[in-house]
Design a protein around this motif. Structure first.
Motif, short mmCIF file in Angstrom:
data_model
loop_
_atom_site.label_atom_id
_atom_site.label_comp_id
_atom_site.label_asym_id
_atom_site.label_seq_id
_atom_site.Cartn_x
_atom_site.Cartn_y
_atom_site.Cartn_z
N ASP A 411 82.77 37.44 44.95
CA ASP A 411 82.28 37.06 46.29
C ASP A 411 82.57 38.15 47.30
OD1 ASP A 411 81.17 34.61 45.70
OD2 ASP A 411 82.96 33.46 46.22
N ALA A 412 81.67 38.46 48.18
CA ALA A 412 80.29 38.02 48.28
C ALA A 412 79.50 39.17 48.89
CB ALA A 412 80.17 36.77 49.14
N LEU A 413 78.20 39.19 48.67
CA LEU A 413 77.32 40.19 49.27
C LEU A 413 76.78 39.66 50.59
CD1 LEU A 413 75.20 41.28 46.16
CD2 LEU A 413 77.35 42.27 47.01
N MET A 414 76.64 40.53 51.56
CA MET A 414 76.06 40.14 52.84
C MET A 414 74.61 39.72 52.63
SD MET A 414 76.92 39.88 56.04
CE MET A 414 75.84 38.55 56.55
N CYS A 530 74.91 31.07 45.92
CA CYS A 530 74.17 31.94 45.00
C CYS A 530 72.78 32.24 45.56
CB CYS A 530 74.05 31.30 43.63
SG CYS A 530 73.20 29.71 43.64
N SER A 531 72.22 33.35 45.11
CA SER A 531 70.94 33.80 45.66
C SER A 531 69.76 33.41 44.79
CB SER A 531 70.95 35.33 45.81
OG SER A 531 71.09 35.95 44.54
N ASP A 532 70.03 32.99 43.56
CA ASP A 532 68.97 32.79 42.57
C ASP A 532 68.88 31.31 42.18
OD1 ASP A 532 67.13 34.17 40.48
OD2 ASP A 532 68.41 32.85 39.28
N ASP A 569 74.41 39.56 40.68
CA ASP A 569 74.53 38.10 40.58
C ASP A 569 75.56 37.53 41.53
OD1 ASP A 569 76.81 39.07 39.40
OD2 ASP A 569 76.64 37.92 37.54
N ASP A 570 76.17 38.38 42.37
CA ASP A 570 77.19 37.90 43.32
C ASP A 570 76.56 36.92 44.31
OD1 ASP A 570 77.76 40.35 42.08
OD2 ASP A 570 79.05 41.03 43.70
N ARG A 571 77.36 35.97 44.76
CA ARG A 571 76.88 35.05 45.80
C ARG A 571 76.69 35.80 47.12
NH1 ARG A 571 80.52 29.61 45.37
NH2 ARG A 571 82.20 31.10 45.78
N TRP A 572 75.89 35.22 47.97
CA TRP A 572 75.63 35.80 49.29
C TRP A 572 76.46 35.05 50.35
CZ3 TRP A 572 69.50 36.03 49.53
CH2 TRP A 572 69.06 37.01 48.62
N VAL A 573 76.87 35.78 51.37
CA VAL A 573 77.53 35.15 52.51
C VAL A 573 76.57 35.19 53.70
CG1 VAL A 573 78.73 37.33 53.10
CG2 VAL A 573 79.54 35.15 54.04
N PHE A 574 76.37 34.06 54.31
CA PHE A 574 75.49 33.93 55.47
C PHE A 574 76.32 33.81 56.73
CE2 PHE A 574 72.72 32.86 52.04
CZ PHE A 574 71.42 33.07 52.48
#
Length: 833
Positions: A411-414, A530-532, A569-574
């Motif tokens: 965790d986590a990608l912007m 997750c993004s997918d 596959d990393d989750r995104w942070v909003f």
């Protein structure tokens, strides 16, 4: 003397006409009851059968279109034209237009069209609507007895390329048909427990081949109370919709033929109905039991045509079996939804022990009466199981069992800008931070709890759980240790005490996520997800959602180097600009600061610093005064800052106007407020609000304000109960404890519907043991999880099915779920002990 016989003759004449009228009226009613008629709620009704026509519109939740309720159970739903053989959660759905009800001709018609462009926003629906535009009507007409006809008329014939794809689907609830037989012309079979092959590609979707096809289908021919016959010259296909969607249902389908618009689809459906059928009475009580001094009221739910009032019998269990201790007639409470309700109070029974309740052939129990009823097996599963199992960034063990492995350490990608995520998260035209889209954000791979069954971390759920746990410590002084929580090694061991307070450790775990994000981002995150879509629908161990390695865009997708991976596959942070959520977080952080002061003063100070910063930043940006008021109340309790108190008192009118939302926060500190005018005016507002609630309570038999909806109301009623505890604490002269006591009873079983199970998995004699948690694919549950509860099949059927995929009935959540339930148990226990 001559006058009396003449008068008597006239009276006899009038009585004769009255008798004739009564006989005619009764015969008419009896005749009407043997045929489907449209009732005052605009659906078809006869004893043992209801057919609703687009009363619901929630196709992704299997509540839509033509619906069949046979002998009190919803057996079929979602009867409508669909663009796929087996649609899923994100499939195309129509737009609902005008609905007409023609009682004289016994017909209900719904106008619809494709596409519903309002749902086809960027990112909202991962499966885009095809370029197909058409309008149509679905009409249902009652025929003789229980038979009815469905006709689908199109404005124009379908384009040639869509022939074979568009069809009328009727979905059958699998749980009602597992192991039952079906007959289709000269074919036959058993509805399978699991979807089986062979599998083929149908219009770019892999599906199991149809179970049968023909023109006449008979469902459950061996069961008099379930048999349904469906006939159509269009041809019928029986599909297993679970082959391509785990949460699918069985599907009966007819394809729309080429070059046809009028009566393009025509079905005749004949459900078998038991003559003079009536709903079997249900007893609603707390599945856990009662304190001896607690008010004890059994709620009896029976058919609205059932005029008999039978004896309610209470038994006490002993080593010899059972002994009758009380018998009496319930009193009529009144109608609610589709049922008639009676109540029977047995508060005089105080002797400790185990009891059974009986009404006719229905037996409820066992349940307990005792001073220790809330001491064990009540709130403990929340701390022993639910919160530990939901912990993110940890491996969670229970002796030989691993609930889930170490997860989401990448965790986590912007999140990318201008993103509308399929689960509702939105990233605006900026990241609101120094991080660029898809850049790794450090400090987010620690703490937090998975929310619901989706593995996401929503900031309001995280802070809500932290906040409620803090209030539990503050109000009830709870010190409990049954779990080892090792943050350094990311390890949880259930039922291995570690000498530390589980509540404090759980609060610290939640703060590791919330404050971890605050440190890295310079603001709160909105959520981490997750993004997918393939990741989102994961059923099973959350540790397999990602590779636990931080993404590096310089690497190939299968390359791993220096502890990083080329797999995105990393989750995104909003992130977001949301004053209300920020003020809500400030309030929760302020509460956490108080309870951490002794055990972790450094973290306590950080909580307070963040809370004050958030308040200063957003106090003048919100349009909803309640959030500011609640934050002020919590900050004052933490700081004892007189300026904050002056600011709060200065918002008296806003507090009065929003007393339903602000009263609980003010109730916690009203004893600290010295302004007599403020206290007088707020007390008047509280008094008026409580009177309003008492009137609302009268509309339902459960002792709480209850407004049924498509989603179960359990979480809202729990939140209401927690608030009422603080209203009672602040203004006991106006606020009865009955409201929060009844809120607990509602969750534990005193709620409507055939299924009177406790909403709290593993608590009480009967509870929800097939829930929408992360282990739902195993038809299992997480002890201490609290489901949303009994939902309403519009307009009036309460339903809580034993099925793991109806999120609107059996989903677990954080924030308003388990910890609010835990608070209520402790509140009721404290009230009586």
């Amino acid at each position: 003397m001559k006058y009396l016989p003449s008068c008597a003759k006239k009276v006899d004449k009038y009585l004769f006409y009255i008798l004739i009228f009564i006989i005619f009226f009764v015969q008419t009613k009896l005749f009407a009851q043997s045929n489907l008629e449209i009732n005052d709620l605009d659906y078809f009704e006869m004893p043992g059968l209801n057919v609703t026509v687009f009363s619901d519109f929630y196709p992704e939740g299997h509540q839509h279109g033509v619906t069949i309720i046979q002998h009190g159970e919803r057996v079929a739903s979602n009867g409508d034209l669909r663009l796929e053989i087996s649609p899923g959660q994100w499939s195309s759905v129509p737009k609902k237009g005008k609905r007409s009800v023609d009682k004289r001709n016994k017909t209900i018609m719904q106008h619809l069209w494709y596409p519903d462009s309002s749902r086809d926003r960027k990112g909202f629906n991962p499966i885009k609507y095809p370029d197909l535009h058409f309008r149509y009507d679905v009409s249902v007409t009652a025929l003789e007895k229980s038979k009815f006809k469905i006709i689908v008329n199109l404005d124009n014939p379908l384009p040639a390329e869509w022939i074979g794809r568009v069809g009328f689907n009727l979905e059958l609830f699998p749980g009602m048909f597992f192991g039952k037989a079906f007959l289709m012309d000269d074919q036959s079979g058993i509805f399978p427990i699991q979807p089986d092959g062979p599998v083929r590609n149908y219009y770019d979707d892999y599906l199991a081949e149809p179970l049968a096809s023909g023109t006449k289908l008979v469902l459950a021919p061996e069961k008099d109370d379930q048999r349904i016959m469906i006939e159509s010259e269009n041809g019928l296909e029986l599909w297993d919709g679970r082959a391509n969607h785990n949460n699918g249902w069985f599907i009966v389908r007819s394809v729309v033929p080429a070059n046809k618009s009028k009566a393009a689809i025509e079905w005749i459906i004949t459900p078998d109905v038991i003559e003079d059928w009536q709903y079997t009475p249900v007893i609603h009580l707390s599945q856990l039991g009662y304190h001896p001094d607690q008010k004890k009221t059994a709620i009896i739910e029976q058919d609205k045509t059932d005029i008999e009032i039978s004896d309610f019998i209470l038994y006490k269990l002993s080593d010899a079996g059972k002994e009758e201790v009380l018998r009496g007639k319930p009193v009529i409470n009144g109608p609610f939804l589709r049922y008639k309700y009676l109540t029977f109070e047995f508060s005089a029974i105080k002797e400790a022990g185990m009891y059974l309740a009986e009404y006719r052939s229905t037996v409820f129990g066992p349940f307990k009466i005792g001073k220790d009823v809330y001491d064990r097996h009540a709130w403990q599963p929340v701390m022993d199981y639910f919160l530990p199992v939901q912990m993110c960034h940890m491996r969670v063990n229970e002796k030989y069992r691993v609930w889930h492995g170490l997860c989401h350490m990448d965790d986590a990608l912007m999140a990318p800008v201008d993103t509308n995520h399929f689960d509702g998260y939105m990233q605006g035209n900026s990241t609101f931070t120094d991080y660029k889209p898809l850049q790794p954000v450090p400090g987010l791979n620690a703490g937090g709890w998975h929310d619901a069954g989706d593995y996401d971390l929503r900031v309001e759920s995280q802070i809500g759980t932290i906040w409620t746990l803090s209030l539990i410590i503050e109000e009830f002084g709870l010190d409990y240790d049954a779990t080892l929580i090792d943050q350094k090694n990311h390890l949880v061991e259930i039922h291995v005490p570690d000498g530390k307070s589980d509540l404090i450790q759980q609060i610290e775990h939640g703060l590791a996520s919330v404050l971890g994000g605050y440190r890295s981002l310079g603001r709160l995150y909105r959520g981490i997800i997750c993004s997918d879509l393939r990741q989102y629908v994961l059923l099973g161990d959350g540790s397999v959602m990602t590779d636990n390695l931080v993404y590096d865009d310089s690497l190939e997708i299968s390359e791993i180097k220096n502890g990083r991976s080329g797999k995105p596959d990393d989750r995104w942070v909003f992130t977001e600009e949301n004053p209300d959520r920020s003020l809500n977080a400030a309030a929760g952080l302020a509460a956490a600061s108080r309870v951490l002061k002794a055990s972790n003063p450094e973290l306590s100070d950080e909580c307070l610093t963040a809370a004050l910063s958030l308040y200063a930043l957003y106090e003048n940006k919100t349009n909803r005064a309640a959030f500011k008021i609640i934050a002020l109340a919590e900050l004052f309790q933490t700081t004892n800052d007189k300026k904050l108190m002056q600011e709060l008192v200065g918002m008296k009118e806003e507090i009065r106007k929003n007393i339903a939302w602000t009263g609980a926060a003010i109730g916690r500190i009203i004893h600290l407020i010295e302004d007599k005018s403020f206290k007088k005016d707020i007390s008047e507002a509280v008094s008026d609000y409580q009177k309003e609630l008492n009137n609302m309570v009268l509309s339902a038999p459960f002792g709480v304000p209850y407004r049924p909806s498509i989603w179960g109301a359990g979480w809202n009623i729990q939140s209401f109960g927690v608030a009422q505890y603080f209203f009672h604490k602040g203004w006991p002269e106006f606020s009865s404890p009955d409201l929060f006591v009844n809120a607990l009873n509602f969750v534990l079983g005193a709620h409507p519907g055939q299924n009177g199970a406790s909403f709290v998995s593993g608590v009480g004699a009967e509870s929800v043991l097939t829930a929408y948690g992360v282990n739902r694919a195993d038809w299992s549950f997480i002890p201490g999880g609290v489901v949303s509860g009994t939902a309403i099949i519009q307009p009036d059927l309460p339903e809580l099915k034993e099925w793991p995929y109806l999120w609107q009935q059996t989903e677990y959540v954080l924030g308003g779920g388990a910890t609010n339930y835990m608070f209520l148990v402790l509140a009721v226990d404290a009230l009586y002990d």
